[in-house]
Motif scaffolding. Structure first.
Motif, PDB file in Angstrom:
ATOM      1  N   ASP A  56       0.865  -1.170   0.000  1.00  0.00           N
ATOM      2  CA  ASP A  56       0.000   0.000   0.000  1.00  0.00           C
ATOM      3  C   ASP A  56       0.905   1.225   0.000  1.00  0.00           C
ATOM      4  OD1 ASP A  56      -1.559   2.189   0.744  1.00  0.00           O
ATOM      5  OD2 ASP A  56      -3.030   0.870   1.694  1.00  0.00           O
TER       6      ASP A  56
ATOM      7  N   ARG B 238      -5.712  -0.294  -5.284  1.00  0.00           N
ATOM      8  CA  ARG B 238      -4.906   0.545  -6.184  1.00  0.00           C
ATOM      9  C   ARG B 238      -4.972  -0.065  -7.567  1.00  0.00           C
ATOM     10  NH1 ARG B 238      -4.795   2.716  -1.965  1.00  0.00           N
ATOM     11  NH2 ARG B 238      -3.282   4.165  -1.095  1.00  0.00           N
TER      12      ARG B 238
ATOM     13  N   ASP C   4      -4.011   8.489  -3.903  1.00  0.00           N
ATOM     14  CA  ASP C   4      -2.740   8.943  -3.312  1.00  0.00           C
ATOM     15  C   ASP C   4      -2.529  10.448  -3.494  1.00  0.00           C
ATOM     16  OD1 ASP C   4      -1.739   6.453  -2.160  1.00  0.00           O
ATOM     17  OD2 ASP C   4      -1.859   5.758  -4.230  1.00  0.00           O
TER      18      ASP C   4
ATOM     19  N   PRO D 292      -2.806   1.800   7.212  1.00  0.00           N
ATOM     20  CA  PRO D 292      -3.885   2.028   6.243  1.00  0.00           C
ATOM     21  C   PRO D 292      -5.114   1.213   6.647  1.00  0.00           C
ATOM     22  CG  PRO D 292      -1.809   1.597   5.113  1.00  0.00           C
ATOM     23  CD  PRO D 292      -1.555   1.336   6.574  1.00  0.00           C
TER      24      PRO D 292
ATOM     25  N   LYS E  61      -8.979  -3.631   4.272  1.00  0.00           N
ATOM     26  CA  LYS E  61     -10.015  -3.748   3.231  1.00  0.00           C
ATOM     27  C   LYS E  61     -11.391  -3.980   3.842  1.00  0.00           C
ATOM     28  CE  LYS E  61      -6.625  -5.200  -0.098  1.00  0.00           C
ATOM     29  NZ  LYS E  61      -6.120  -6.182  -1.052  1.00  0.00           N
TER      30      LYS E  61
ATOM     31  N   ALA F  11     -11.369   0.100   3.045  1.00  0.00           N
ATOM     32  CA  ALA F  11     -10.259   0.710   2.303  1.00  0.00           C
ATOM     33  C   ALA F  11     -10.714   1.093   0.898  1.00  0.00           C
ATOM     34  CB  ALA F  11      -9.096  -0.294   2.210  1.00  0.00           C
ATOM     35  N   PRO F  12     -10.083   2.097   0.314  1.00  0.00           N
ATOM     36  CA  PRO F  12      -9.088   2.975   0.916  1.00  0.00           C
ATOM     37  C   PRO F  12      -9.678   4.268   1.484  1.00  0.00           C
ATOM     38  CG  PRO F  12      -9.113   3.333  -1.443  1.00  0.00           C
ATOM     39  CD  PRO F  12     -10.176   2.313  -1.158  1.00  0.00           C
TER      40      PRO F  12
END
Ligand code: MTE
Length: 324
Positions: free
Chosen positions: A57, A108, A127, A222, A225, A229-230
């Motif tokens: 991540d 991602r 990000d 982070p 899931k 997430a995210p």
């Protein structure tokens, strides 16, 4: 003298980084060990690299974020092991043990769309959004409509920062949020009787209240899931179903959104869903709740204990179904 004491669950920044690297290395070692038997060394290396690229991540280094001491709770916090293994995430099943299934969620690349009544619709990668937002950690209570609760350290940024970033028009009155749709990645979304995508809505006054928080982390890492997430919402004065997970779109509108649960069962789940121990759910009392950490039964509080922050929002709205 001010002494910073480390809480039980808290890990140092160096330890968090070390943990990510450690797991990455372990996966590499494991793949290398298994590889020659199955695929040969080159294949194993390629496989390990892909696994690491999939799972790493890029935001891991941002945590733990600085704690905001204004938002805290009476200890003990819910143990991480419990808060990350007892979840509601219907995209992965209608029971609580979805943590393993939710690992199919690919976080991602992740693009967030902002549209509707805004100066300029836009799309931003998670990000880049994280770079633009002021990250901090807050300890909040979460009270589920099912009468269980937990106390967890979320990391993220005030939703007001996202609203400011979005630049809504003055005519926008609500913000509607949507979870991703991908039936391959989320088997629960193959259940056609649910009105996917999961969506939720807030008034602009609610979304810009200081408590409304966009979550990107949990327990100094982070956000897992299974916990959304995210990018998920945390509005701790409302029942947990308002805190939609894994968000991909924010639409500003002048029409009140009809949420996932309201579409399914409007008589039980409404738009406002503020916590009130005196207003029972049609099928059970909301007077008490079970703390999933201690298993203790404790009294539920008006606005889940956050009345001082939010009660003013609802002045003049007494005719609305504020508690469902
Ligand atoms: N968001 C999505 N996309 N799908 C869901 O099923 N469940 C909601 C909310 N957000 C849900 C969701 C409910 S009912 C609760 S109580 C909380 O997530 C649970 O959050 P947790 O699993 O992190 O405890």
């Amino acid at each position: 003298m001010l002494i910073k004491r480390r809480r039980g669950w808290e890990i140092a920044e160096s330890a968090a980084t070390a943990e990510a690297v450690f797991h990455g290395r372990r996966r590499l070692v494991k793949a290398l060990a298994a590889g020659p038997l199955l695929l040969g060394v080159a294949g194993a290396l390629a496989r390990a690299a892909t696994a690491m690229a999939d799972e790493a991540d890029p935001s891991a280094g941002l945590y733990p974020a600085k704690q905001n001491p204004k938002y805290t709770v009476k200890l003990p916090l819910t143990p991480e092991e419990i808060a990350t293994k007892y979840n509601n995430f219907y995209e992965y099943g209608s029971h609580k043990e979805i943590a393993r299934a939710a690992q199919e969620l690919k976080v991602r690349p992740w693009t967030v769309k902002i549209d509707g009544m805004v100066e300029k619709p836009m799309e931003v990668g998670i990000d880049d959004l994280l770079k633009a937002m002021p990250l901090e950690e807050r300890v909040y209570r979460l009270r589920c409509v099912e009468a269980w609760s937990m106390k967890v350290p979320w990391s993220g940024f005030p939703m007001k920062a996202l609203v400011d970033y979005a630049k809504p028009l003055s005519s926008a009155r609500y913000v509607e949020m949507f979870t991703f749709v991908d039936t391959k990645m989320a088997p629960g979304q193959r259940s056609f009787w649910y009105p996917w995508p999961y969506n939720e809505g807030l008034t602009i006054a609610e979304a810009t209240n200081e408590l409304a928080f966009m979550v990107t982390g949990l327990y100094g890492k982070p956000v897992p899931k299974q916990n959304g997430a995210p990018l998920r919402l945390a509005v701790p004065w409302k029942y947990g179903f308002k805190s939609a997970k894994s968000l991909v779109r924010f639409t500003f509108t002048d029409k009140r959104p009809k949420s996932f649960w309201e579409q399914l069962q409007g008589s039980e789940y409404g738009f406002w869903a503020n916590v009130n121990p005196q207003v029972p759910h049609p099928r059970w009392s909301q007077a008490m709740e079970t703390d999933i950490g201690t298993q203790e039964k404790i009294p539920t509080l008006l606005f889940n204990g956050y009345a001082e922050y939010v009660a003013d929002i609802y002045k003049g709205l007494e005719k609305e179904r504020l508690w469902a």
